[in-house]
Design a protein around this motif. Structure first.
Motif, PDB file in Angstrom:
ATOM      1  N   GLY A   1       1.785  62.194 141.978  1.00 29.60           N
ATOM      2  CA  GLY A   1       1.112  63.282 141.291  1.00 29.60           C
ATOM      3  C   GLY A   1       1.459  63.406 139.815  1.00 29.60           C
ATOM      4  N   ARG A   2       2.384  62.584 139.311  1.00 30.95           N
ATOM      5  CA  ARG A   2       2.750  62.672 137.900  1.00 30.95           C
ATOM      6  C   ARG A   2       1.652  62.078 137.028  1.00 30.95           C
ATOM      7  NH1 ARG A   2       8.186  59.548 137.712  1.00 30.95           N
ATOM      8  NH2 ARG A   2       7.037  58.353 139.221  1.00 30.95           N
ATOM      9  N   ASN A   3       1.580  62.544 135.821  1.00 28.29           N
ATOM     10  CA  ASN A   3       0.627  62.046 134.850  1.00 28.29           C
ATOM     11  C   ASN A   3       1.102  60.688 134.338  1.00 28.29           C
ATOM     12  OD1 ASN A   3      -0.371  61.551 132.079  1.00 28.29           O
ATOM     13  ND2 ASN A   3      -1.484  63.456 132.453  1.00 28.29           N
ATOM     14  N   ALA A   4       0.360  59.642 134.630  1.00 35.30           N
ATOM     15  CA  ALA A   4       0.767  58.277 134.291  1.00 35.30           C
ATOM     16  C   ALA A   4       0.851  58.065 132.782  1.00 35.30           C
ATOM     17  CB  ALA A   4      -0.201  57.273 134.919  1.00 35.30           C
ATOM     18  N   GLN A   5      -0.069  58.639 132.035  1.00 43.12           N
ATOM     19  CA  GLN A   5      -0.064  58.447 130.592  1.00 43.12           C
ATOM     20  C   GLN A   5       1.161  59.108 129.960  1.00 43.12           C
ATOM     21  OE1 GLN A   5      -3.491  59.995 128.584  1.00 43.12           O
ATOM     22  NE2 GLN A   5      -3.071  58.827 126.729  1.00 43.12           N
ATOM     23  N   LEU A   6       1.465  60.330 130.359  1.00 44.31           N
ATOM     24  CA  LEU A   6       2.635  61.021 129.828  1.00 44.31           C
ATOM     25  C   LEU A   6       3.910  60.275 130.218  1.00 44.31           C
ATOM     26  CD1 LEU A   6       3.956  63.397 128.377  1.00 44.31           C
ATOM     27  CD2 LEU A   6       3.856  64.665 130.543  1.00 44.31           C
ATOM     28  N   TYR A   7       3.992  59.843 131.462  1.00 45.10           N
ATOM     29  CA  TYR A   7       5.147  59.082 131.931  1.00 45.10           C
ATOM     30  C   TYR A   7       5.344  57.831 131.074  1.00 45.10           C
ATOM     31  CZ  TYR A   7       8.110  56.297 135.012  1.00 45.10           C
ATOM     32  OH  TYR A   7       9.119  55.514 135.513  1.00 45.10           O
ATOM     33  N   ALA A   8       4.264  57.094 130.814  1.00 47.29           N
ATOM     34  CA  ALA A   8       4.346  55.864 130.024  1.00 47.29           C
ATOM     35  C   ALA A   8       4.804  56.163 128.596  1.00 47.29           C
ATOM     36  CB  ALA A   8       2.997  55.147 130.016  1.00 47.29           C
ATOM     37  N   GLN A   9       4.302  57.234 128.011  1.00 49.67           N
ATOM     38  CA  GLN A   9       4.691  57.592 126.645  1.00 49.67           C
ATOM     39  C   GLN A   9       6.166  57.966 126.567  1.00 49.67           C
ATOM     40  OE1 GLN A   9       2.030  60.765 125.661  1.00 49.67           O
ATOM     41  NE2 GLN A   9       0.340  59.398 125.147  1.00 49.67           N
ATOM     42  N   VAL A  10       6.619  58.773 127.501  1.00 48.11           N
ATOM     43  CA  VAL A  10       8.019  59.187 127.511  1.00 48.11           C
ATOM     44  C   VAL A  10       8.913  57.983 127.753  1.00 48.11           C
ATOM     45  CG1 VAL A  10       9.746  60.552 128.761  1.00 48.11           C
ATOM     46  CG2 VAL A  10       7.538  61.574 128.152  1.00 48.11           C
ATOM     47  N   ARG A  11       8.554  57.136 128.681  1.00 48.56           N
ATOM     48  CA  ARG A  11       9.347  55.934 128.979  1.00 48.56           C
ATOM     49  C   ARG A  11       9.421  55.030 127.754  1.00 48.56           C
ATOM     50  NH1 ARG A  11       8.853  50.662 131.305  1.00 48.56           N
ATOM     51  NH2 ARG A  11      10.642  50.225 132.611  1.00 48.56           N
ATOM     52  N   ARG A  12       8.288  54.802 127.088  1.00 47.43           N
ATOM     53  CA  ARG A  12       8.261  53.966 125.889  1.00 47.43           C
ATOM     54  C   ARG A  12       9.170  54.542 124.811  1.00 47.43           C
ATOM     55  NH1 ARG A  12       5.666  54.909 121.613  1.00 47.43           N
ATOM     56  NH2 ARG A  12       4.079  56.203 122.581  1.00 47.43           N
ATOM     57  N   ARG A  13       9.102  55.844 124.599  1.00 45.34           N
ATOM     58  CA  ARG A  13       9.937  56.491 123.592  1.00 45.34           C
ATOM     59  C   ARG A  13      11.422  56.353 123.957  1.00 45.34           C
ATOM     60  NH1 ARG A  13       8.347  62.425 122.864  1.00 45.34           N
ATOM     61  NH2 ARG A  13       6.334  61.418 122.743  1.00 45.34           N
ATOM     62  N   MET A  14      11.732  56.510 125.238  1.00 51.89           N
ATOM     63  CA  MET A  14      13.120  56.365 125.681  1.00 51.89           C
ATOM     64  C   MET A  14      13.628  54.942 125.449  1.00 51.89           C
ATOM     65  SD  MET A  14      13.091  58.576 129.212  1.00 51.89           S
ATOM     66  CE  MET A  14      14.730  58.060 129.696  1.00 51.89           C
ATOM     67  N   ILE A  15      12.775  53.968 125.693  1.00 47.99           N
ATOM     68  CA  ILE A  15      13.159  52.568 125.484  1.00 47.99           C
ATOM     69  C   ILE A  15      13.361  52.307 123.991  1.00 47.99           C
ATOM     70  CG2 ILE A  15      12.333  50.172 125.595  1.00 47.99           C
ATOM     71  CD1 ILE A  15      10.990  50.996 128.305  1.00 47.99           C
ATOM     72  N   GLU A  16      12.435  52.795 123.177  1.00 45.43           N
ATOM     73  CA  GLU A  16      12.507  52.554 121.737  1.00 45.43           C
ATOM     74  C   GLU A  16      13.763  53.136 121.105  1.00 45.43           C
ATOM     75  OE1 GLU A  16       8.841  54.145 120.258  1.00 45.43           O
ATOM     76  OE2 GLU A  16       7.687  52.387 120.882  1.00 45.43           O
ATOM     77  N   ASN A  17      14.184  54.327 121.536  1.00 47.74           N
ATOM     78  CA  ASN A  17      15.339  54.944 120.880  1.00 47.74           C
ATOM     79  C   ASN A  17      16.659  54.706 121.623  1.00 47.74           C
ATOM     80  OD1 ASN A  17      15.480  56.869 122.922  1.00 47.74           O
ATOM     81  ND2 ASN A  17      14.353  58.404 121.762  1.00 47.74           N
ATOM     82  N   GLY A  18      16.623  53.888 122.658  1.00 49.95           N
ATOM     83  CA  GLY A  18      17.851  53.506 123.344  1.00 49.95           C
ATOM     84  C   GLY A  18      18.291  54.432 124.468  1.00 49.95           C
ATOM     85  N   ASP A  19      17.579  55.539 124.675  1.00 53.22           N
ATOM     86  CA  ASP A  19      17.954  56.469 125.745  1.00 53.22           C
ATOM     87  C   ASP A  19      17.840  55.817 127.122  1.00 53.22           C
ATOM     88  OD1 ASP A  19      18.610  58.669 124.134  1.00 53.22           O
ATOM     89  OD2 ASP A  19      16.528  59.344 124.046  1.00 53.22           O
ATOM     90  N   TRP A  20      16.828  54.978 127.300  1.00 51.59           N
ATOM     91  CA  TRP A  20      16.615  54.316 128.594  1.00 51.59           C
ATOM     92  C   TRP A  20      17.843  53.492 128.980  1.00 51.59           C
ATOM     93  CZ3 TRP A  20      12.649  54.857 132.011  1.00 51.59           C
ATOM     94  CH2 TRP A  20      12.594  53.941 133.061  1.00 51.59           C
ATOM     95  N   ASP A  21      18.349  52.696 128.027  1.00 53.47           N
ATOM     96  CA  ASP A  21      19.522  51.870 128.300  1.00 53.47           C
ATOM     97  C   ASP A  21      20.766  52.716 128.541  1.00 53.47           C
ATOM     98  OD1 ASP A  21      18.134  49.478 128.142  1.00 53.47           O
ATOM     99  OD2 ASP A  21      18.571  49.194 126.010  1.00 53.47           O
ATOM    100  N   ARG A  22      20.948  53.774 127.755  1.00 48.44           N
ATOM    101  CA  ARG A  22      22.122  54.638 127.934  1.00 48.44           C
ATOM    102  C   ARG A  22      22.110  55.313 129.303  1.00 48.44           C
ATOM    103  NH1 ARG A  22      21.305  55.296 122.518  1.00 48.44           N
ATOM    104  NH2 ARG A  22      19.913  57.080 122.705  1.00 48.44           N
ATOM    105  N   ILE A  23      20.943  55.813 129.713  1.00 46.36           N
ATOM    106  CA  ILE A  23      20.851  56.488 131.007  1.00 46.36           C
ATOM    107  C   ILE A  23      21.002  55.471 132.138  1.00 46.36           C
ATOM    108  CG2 ILE A  23      19.318  57.789 132.542  1.00 46.36           C
ATOM    109  CD1 ILE A  23      18.247  59.166 129.952  1.00 46.36           C
ATOM    110  N   SER A  24      20.393  54.308 131.994  1.00 52.74           N
ATOM    111  CA  SER A  24      20.519  53.256 133.015  1.00 52.74           C
ATOM    112  C   SER A  24      21.974  52.827 133.178  1.00 52.74           C
ATOM    113  CB  SER A  24      19.665  52.044 132.653  1.00 52.74           C
ATOM    114  OG  SER A  24      18.303  52.370 132.686  1.00 52.74           O
ATOM    115  N   SER A  25      22.675  52.670 132.055  1.00 53.94           N
ATOM    116  CA  SER A  25      24.091  52.284 132.114  1.00 53.94           C
ATOM    117  C   SER A  25      24.928  53.377 132.778  1.00 53.94           C
ATOM    118  CB  SER A  25      24.626  52.020 130.704  1.00 53.94           C
ATOM    119  OG  SER A  25      24.005  50.904 130.154  1.00 53.94           O
ATOM    120  N   ARG A  26      24.639  54.608 132.440  1.00 55.45           N
ATOM    121  CA  ARG A  26      25.371  55.726 133.038  1.00 55.45           C
ATOM    122  C   ARG A  26      25.134  55.772 134.545  1.00 55.45           C
ATOM    123  NH1 ARG A  26      25.655  61.651 130.472  1.00 55.45           N
ATOM    124  NH2 ARG A  26      26.853  62.684 132.107  1.00 55.45           N
ATOM    125  N   LEU A  27      23.880  55.610 134.948  1.00 55.70           N
ATOM    126  CA  LEU A  27      23.555  55.608 136.374  1.00 55.70           C
ATOM    127  C   LEU A  27      24.273  54.468 137.086  1.00 55.70           C
ATOM    128  CD1 LEU A  27      21.951  56.603 138.830  1.00 55.70           C
ATOM    129  CD2 LEU A  27      20.034  55.197 138.026  1.00 55.70           C
TER     130      LEU A  27
END
Length: 104
Positions: free
Chosen positions: A9-35
């Protein structure tokens, strides 16, 4: 269901935008490493590595198992057994990140 809505039920476009932004600024890697670190410290990774090996060995006697089949078989159990403290910590980090990124 429109293609802009994910299975849950999540909005795919919003999810993709947030994910892309997280990857671009390094948040994705930091959160993945923490997890990964927290799952390792809790013993979760070792438990599911062992379970995966046992399942694959059993399947070898009946012709083997693909990685996809292994993931399908063990995935739900692995998700269910993520320690609640780890889950809550990562959700809290994501929530704070989203609050900074998105105006509600």
């Amino acid at each position: 269901m429109p293609s802009s809505v994910l299975k849950d039920g999540r909005n795919a476009q919003l999810y993709a935008q947030v994910r892309r932004r997280m990857i671009e600024n390094g948040d994705w890697d930091r959160i993945s490493s923490r997890l990964a670190r927290e799952l390792n410290e809790s013993g979760w990774i070792d438990r599911f590595r062992d379970l995966s090996k046992e399942t694959a060995r059993r399947a070898d006697t009946t012709g083997g198992i693909s990685v996809e089949a292994l993931m399908t078989e063990l995935g739900p159990q692995a998700q269910d057994e993520v320690p609640s403290a780890v889950r809550q910590d990562v959700i809290g980090v994501l929530r704070k990140l989203l609050e900074r990124q998105i105006e509600f």
